[in-house]
Design a protein around this motif. Sequence first.
Motif, PDB file in Angstrom:
ATOM      1  N   GLY A  34      20.791  -3.645 -22.041  1.00 48.18           N
ATOM      2  CA  GLY A  34      19.659  -2.739 -21.845  1.00 48.18           C
ATOM      3  C   GLY A  34      19.601  -1.773 -23.018  1.00 48.18           C
ATOM      4  N   LEU A  35      18.692  -2.040 -23.961  1.00 48.22           N
ATOM      5  CA  LEU A  35      18.589  -1.257 -25.196  1.00 48.22           C
ATOM      6  C   LEU A  35      17.524  -0.179 -25.013  1.00 48.22           C
ATOM      7  N   ASN A  36      17.952   1.069 -24.946  1.00 57.46           N
ATOM      8  CA  ASN A  36      17.033   2.181 -24.712  1.00 57.46           C
ATOM      9  C   ASN A  36      16.313   2.552 -26.009  1.00 57.46           C
ATOM     10  N   GLU A 172       1.465  -2.917  -7.939  1.00 54.34           N
ATOM     11  CA  GLU A 172       0.019  -2.956  -8.213  1.00 54.34           C
ATOM     12  C   GLU A 172      -0.263  -3.314  -9.668  1.00 54.34           C
ATOM     13  N   GLN A 173       0.626  -2.857 -10.555  1.00 52.12           N
ATOM     14  CA  GLN A 173       0.467  -3.104 -11.984  1.00 52.12           C
ATOM     15  C   GLN A 173       0.938  -4.504 -12.394  1.00 52.12           C
ATOM     16  N   GLY A 174       1.498  -5.238 -11.456  1.00 48.97           N
ATOM     17  CA  GLY A 174       1.978  -6.575 -11.757  1.00 48.97           C
ATOM     18  C   GLY A 174       3.439  -6.651 -12.145  1.00 48.97           C
ATOM     19  N   LEU A 175       4.174  -5.536 -12.087  1.00 47.63           N
ATOM     20  CA  LEU A 175       5.605  -5.562 -12.358  1.00 47.63           C
ATOM     21  C   LEU A 175       6.341  -6.092 -11.130  1.00 47.63           C
ATOM     22  N   SER A 176       7.564  -6.591 -11.346  1.00 46.55           N
ATOM     23  CA  SER A 176       8.257  -7.242 -10.237  1.00 46.55           C
ATOM     24  C   SER A 176       9.671  -6.734  -9.993  1.00 46.55           C
ATOM     25  N   TYR A 177      10.212  -5.883 -10.879  1.00 42.53           N
ATOM     26  CA  TYR A 177      11.563  -5.406 -10.617  1.00 42.53           C
ATOM     27  C   TYR A 177      11.802  -4.042 -11.258  1.00 42.53           C
ATOM     28  N   ILE A 178      12.835  -3.359 -10.740  1.00 43.82           N
ATOM     29  CA  ILE A 178      13.233  -2.042 -11.238  1.00 43.82           C
ATOM     30  C   ILE A 178      14.740  -2.040 -11.479  1.00 43.82           C
ATOM     31  N   LEU A 179      15.164  -1.133 -12.366  1.00 41.02           N
ATOM     32  CA  LEU A 179      16.587  -0.993 -12.694  1.00 41.02           C
ATOM     33  C   LEU A 179      17.187   0.313 -12.184  1.00 41.02           C
ATOM     34  N   ASP A 180      16.381   1.172 -11.574  1.00 37.39           N
ATOM     35  CA  ASP A 180      16.795   2.550 -11.326  1.00 37.39           C
ATOM     36  C   ASP A 180      17.935   2.702 -10.321  1.00 37.39           C
ATOM     37  N   PRO A 199      20.481  -5.227 -11.324  1.00 35.44           N
ATOM     38  CA  PRO A 199      21.538  -4.271 -11.661  1.00 35.44           C
ATOM     39  C   PRO A 199      21.393  -3.688 -13.071  1.00 35.44           C
ATOM     40  N   TYR A 200      21.544  -2.380 -13.155  1.00 44.07           N
ATOM     41  CA  TYR A 200      21.695  -1.640 -14.407  1.00 44.07           C
ATOM     42  C   TYR A 200      22.994  -0.856 -14.244  1.00 44.07           C
ATOM     43  N   ALA A 242      25.478  -5.574 -16.856  1.00 44.42           N
ATOM     44  CA  ALA A 242      24.570  -4.876 -17.768  1.00 44.42           C
ATOM     45  C   ALA A 242      25.380  -3.987 -18.692  1.00 44.42           C
ATOM     46  N   LEU A 243      24.979  -3.956 -19.963  1.00 45.28           N
ATOM     47  CA  LEU A 243      25.558  -3.029 -20.937  1.00 45.28           C
ATOM     48  C   LEU A 243      24.422  -2.155 -21.449  1.00 45.28           C
ATOM     49  N   ALA A 244      24.509  -0.856 -21.181  1.00 43.91           N
ATOM     50  CA  ALA A 244      23.445   0.079 -21.548  1.00 43.91           C
ATOM     51  C   ALA A 244      23.765   0.742 -22.877  1.00 43.91           C
ATOM     52  N   LEU A 245      22.822   0.627 -23.829  1.00 40.22           N
ATOM     53  CA  LEU A 245      23.037   1.161 -25.171  1.00 40.22           C
ATOM     54  C   LEU A 245      21.916   2.115 -25.562  1.00 40.22           C
TER      55      LEU A 245
END
Length: 292
Positions: A34-36, A172-180, A199-200, A242-245
């Motif tokens: 996960g590249l921020n 509604e916007q057509g997105l299908s997943y969240i990481l929060d 997973p994040y 997940a590796l958050a960078l």
Amino acid sequence: MTNTAENQLFDYSPITDRPQLTWPGGAKVAFYVGLNIEHFLVDRPSTSIWPGTAELVPDALNYGWRDYGPRVGIWRTIQSLDRHGIRASALLNSDAAKHYPQIIKAGVERDWAWLAHGRTNSILHADMSEDEERAVLTDIVGTITDATGQRPNGWMGPGLTETFNTPALLAEQGLSYILDWTNDDQPYALNVPGMFSVPYTVELNDLGLFSKGTTGPDFVQIVKDQYEQLRDDSEHSGRVMALALHPFVTGQPFRAKYLDQALEFVAAQPDVWLTTSDEIADHYKRTLQERP
């Protein structure tokens, strides 16, 4: 007597009581970076390395530290990802899409997955009415789509923030997943039709680790330990790592070789699926659809 709201977004599901989850090619662990890719406002307090100046306007010390990421750090990170054949899951502020076209071009050339990450990490995604949030999300998704040529499928809020309406409005916007919601080692369905959690991590996250005094060699060992434990856990059902960078953290010169060593280790594992959060979400949805 105090009334306490119960969480309606997802149900409790112990990982020991679920159907087997398999990954492509018999892999044990699905790994993604996960590249921020974030833009910060010069006149708002934001993520800081030194709190003593964080409330000043302008805050040259902390703003400059953050701004190192898109100017320099991310290009080191890209070199390391390329070296090990890893496509980023780009967590993109829509303001960053406007300000850093060279980064967008580099990501498009590498077929990154693009996720919506709010407008800017200087403003948390909170305190909006449903109609206000719908307008904000429409603008964020539209800006990212126009910049990248790809409509985002996933969302991570700045600072992992949401309102109670966010998942349904994203659908509604057509997105299908969240990481929060960083509460699992596997994807799971939310109680919003068509929406999932992937997973994040706030633990295997360079910003948190290095702010606590973690050294480069420590970081490499932590990545190895995380992978090895998840691989062991996956004997009967696959796991996600997940590796958050953040490029202003891991992209610093003295840390770059340790990121490279960590990615080299993961990429060399025979039971890893090097993938993106988009592909994890898509595979999980197909798995659910195929179950009787």
